[in-house]
Design a protein around this motif. Structure first.
Motif: not given
Length: 326
Positions: A182-205
């Motif tokens: 489930t999406q809640r399980d991701l709290r226990d995982h390492r997420c590799l994230l991009g940048f929104t519009r190539g400018e700001l770190p991404q914090f949502h999927w």
């Protein structure tokens, strides 16, 4: 009545704003720095307002200057369009073309750009590579190639193709940390994230349902190739284009997770400002890119079919049959 503003003054002003430096603006225009300074002073005198605050180290637009800059860009674009409209009688594409493209484009795209420039020797082609979304309305760019799930208002987007975004991780990582259900399980995982519009770190999927949820990042990059490599090396779970990870899924270097929970569709499109007259060089470039996409995707499908027919599709179908529990 004051004399009308000269085009050279508008060019000096907008170029100085874009370059954030009198010296760089002068170098790009090929004129002495004193000439640019004189044109700016003459422009401010004509208008009776201060457009730029100049210090020894920086140039800052005033509030009035910000509004004038936007109008000046549109005025210069209208002048360029008018000029191009009378230069096409012999069907030769001339002038300047300013293009923004993402980095790490494949070799066939780079070959297409060189072929395009060779086919239009009277055209000056400027190619800018950046993961950031340049300002198409005021930045002086004619067209940009973008990969995004959202497009900026005020631009025309010519969709080339669409690519699903899927969550993937290395089997070794999942064996060590467990497979999220489930999406809640991701709290226990390492997420590799991009940048929104190539400018700001991404914090949502994005969720398949259309909403989105907050994630905690362990590794960030605006280079999706680096994120893919990090996922393959077991650093965590990444949300990446299906076309990019397909070879890794095929050889079991990556596995899809949360197939029915996390995901979105990324739009690959050519974007350009809406205008009454589309310059011929922009039209020619759009046609060249559309033709390239058709050739490149046909070649990719042929290669995939002749290599290991059905393997990738079967693997993906198997993964996507998982249903989240809880």
């Amino acid at each position: 009545m004051n004399d009308p503003i000269e085009t050279a003054e508008l060019v000096a002003f907008t170029k100085t704003v874009d370059a954030t430096s009198l010296s760089r603006a002068a170098a790009e225009l090929g004129v002495p720095r004193a000439t640019v300074s004189r044109r700016l002073a003459r422009l401010e005198e004509r208008l009776g307002v201060r457009l730029l605050r100049r210090t020894t180290r920086s140039l800052v637009l005033t509030e009035v200057g910000e509004a004038f800059y936007q109008q000046a860009c549109m005025a210069l674009q209208a002048v360029r369009s008018a000029e191009q409209s009378v230069r096409t009688a012999d069907d030769v594409v001339r002038g300047d073309l300013r293009v923004s493209v993402p980095p790490m484009m494949n070799p066939s795209f780079r070959a297409m750009l060189s072929d395009f420039a060779a086919h239009h020797p009277a055209l000056h082609v400027h190619v800018h590579t950046s993961s950031q979304h340049v300002d198409m309305l005021h930045g002086g760019y004619d067209v940009a190639l973008r990969a995004s799930s959202e497009m900026q208002p005020g631009l025309i987007a010519r969709t080339l193709f669409r690519d699903p975004m899927i969550a993937v991780a290395a089997p070794a990582y999942l064996a060590d940390r467990g497979t999220p259900q489930t999406q809640r399980d991701l709290r226990d995982h390492r997420c590799l994230l991009g940048f929104t519009r190539g400018e700001l770190p991404q914090f949502h999927w994005p969720l398949v349902s259309g909403s989105k949820f907050q994630v905690e990042g362990a590794f960030f990059s605006n280079d999706i190739a680096l994120l893919c490599d990090a996922a393959v090396r077991g650093l965590g779970i990444a949300l990446l284009p299906e076309s990019l990870v397909a070879p890794h899924l095929e050889r079991d270097a990556l596995a899809q997770v949360l197939a029915d929970v996390v995901g979105a569709e990324m739009q690959i499109a050519l974007v350009y400002p809406e205008r009454a007259f589309l310059p011929p060089q922009v039209r020619a470039f759009i046609d060249a890119v559309v033709a390239w996409v058709s050739r490149d995707r046909a070649a990719a499908q042929q290669t995939s079919a002749s290599a290991r027919p059905g393997v990738v599709g079967a693997a993906k179908r198997t993964v996507r049959r998982r249903k989240p529990s809880g």
